[in-house]
Design an enzyme around this catalytic site. Structure first.
Site, PDB file in Angstrom:
ATOM      1  N   ASP A 118       0.868  -1.177   0.000  1.00  0.00           N
ATOM      2  CA  ASP A 118       0.000   0.000   0.000  1.00  0.00           C
ATOM      3  C   ASP A 118       0.907   1.231   0.000  1.00  0.00           C
ATOM      4  OD1 ASP A 118      -1.681   2.132   0.628  1.00  0.00           O
ATOM      5  OD2 ASP A 118      -2.788   1.038   2.173  1.00  0.00           O
ATOM      6  N   VAL A 119       0.787   2.069  -1.024  1.00  0.00           N
ATOM      7  CA  VAL A 119       1.687   3.217  -1.135  1.00  0.00           C
ATOM      8  C   VAL A 119       1.489   4.235  -0.024  1.00  0.00           C
ATOM      9  CG1 VAL A 119       1.998   3.015  -3.634  1.00  0.00           C
ATOM     10  CG2 VAL A 119       0.133   4.445  -2.725  1.00  0.00           C
TER      11      VAL A 119
ATOM     12  N   TYR B 130     -10.738  13.651  -6.343  1.00  0.00           N
ATOM     13  CA  TYR B 130      -9.752  13.379  -7.391  1.00  0.00           C
ATOM     14  C   TYR B 130      -9.083  14.669  -7.855  1.00  0.00           C
ATOM     15  CZ  TYR B 130      -7.687  11.526 -11.665  1.00  0.00           C
ATOM     16  OH  TYR B 130      -6.798  11.165 -12.650  1.00  0.00           O
TER      17      TYR B 130
END
Length: 295
Positions: free
Chosen positions: A66-67, A157
């Site tokens: 998981d970044v 986003y």
């Protein structure tokens, strides 16, 4: 790392790609390998990563990570160094999206988009910075046309992509004295699971359909990836795919007023036909993320 952009510029170098299990990340990894780089593939879908790695025409290894996990990413950075050699190319591609009215958005989902797209990019840079500093390497941040002009119903986003743009500019200036290149890629619609998922929602599909023809065209992930890897070879400060997006930089000061005017006209009409609803996380990366987060 060479600045020449010659055909063998990537040969024998170690490249890291996040979000590499599918879509654009997969195609970037494939293009890097085709041009001679060893590739480290990072993402949440370990089985898909292994399939990608097994098909690449160069040495490749994959890490399920998981970044947004600082400790795990730091460990991956060390393992990539030990197993593939010091990274001199890092492509921060991992990203997710969600759509729908901000007032009705789920706070955890909204926050997760920011964490993956913005915080995850920063953690990626931090995790591989020791190698980039030692190799005078190159970091490419995948951004979006949403970094230039925000759209309604995509607040998380758009906020995240505006954030990565500022992060990239700041990082470039900071690392310039150390001869580390930092670039940003502004992309329009690319044929990935994220776009296909968005098109399943009538309001998002209609909003794209009302864009001018060049702005609503969807480009293949392979075509986009080839241009991005050429930008890596050239250590580009910025790359626009498609190229006409560069013109949007000139007009960006006027874009908020234009988008607001169009939204005032179009959103009530669309709402009368189809209720606006939250989409949840979009794309294969978003689905994998939700699966990992379930108890």
């Amino acid at each position: 790392m060479t600045r020449s952009g010659r055909p063998d510029a990537l040969h024998g170098r170690t490249a890291v790609v996040t979000g590499a299990a599918r879509g654009l990340g997969k195609e970037i990894a494939r293009e890097l390998a085709r041009r001679g780089a060893r590739v480290a593939l990072l993402g949440r879908e370990e089985a898909a990563l292994r399939r990608v790695a097994s098909c690449l025409p160069a040495e490749a290894r994959c890490w399920g990570v998981d970044v947004t996990d600082d400790d795990a990413m730091r460990q991956v950075g060390e393992e990539v160094h030990d197993r593939l050699g010091p990274a001199s190319i890092v492509v921060a591609n991992a990203g997710i999206a969600e759509g729908g009215p901000f007032a009705e958005s789920d706070p955890a989902t909204w926050r997760r988009v920011i964490e993956v797209n913005l915080t995850g990019s920063a953690i990626t840079a931090r995790s591989f910075l020791p190698d980039l500093l030692a190799s005078h390497g190159y970091f490419l941040q995948i951004a979006s046309s949403a970094s230039i002009g925000a759209a309604p119903l995509m607040s998380a986003y758009c906020a995240s992509k505006a954030g990565v743009e500022s992060f990239t500019h700041s990082l470039r200036a900071e690392l310039a004295p150390q001869r580390v290149g930092v670039g940003i890629a502004y992309l329009n619609w690319t044929d990935t699971d994220m776009i296909r998922d968005a098109d399943q929602h009538p309001v998002l599909r209609e909003l794209r359909a009302h864009m001018p023809p060049p702005a609503r065209k969807v480009y293949s992930a392979g075509w986009v990836a080839a241009r991005l890897v050429t930008a890596v070879e050239r250590r580009a400060v910025a790359v626009y795919v498609p190229a006409w997006l560069r013109a949007a930089q000139v007009a960006r000061a006027a874009l908020p007023a234009v988008v607001t005017r169009l939204s005032r006209r179009e959103l009530p009409r669309l709402a009368a036909r189809t209720p606006f609803e939250a989409t949840g996380l979009l794309g294969a990366g978003g689905h994998a993320d939700e699966a990992h987060r379930r108890p």
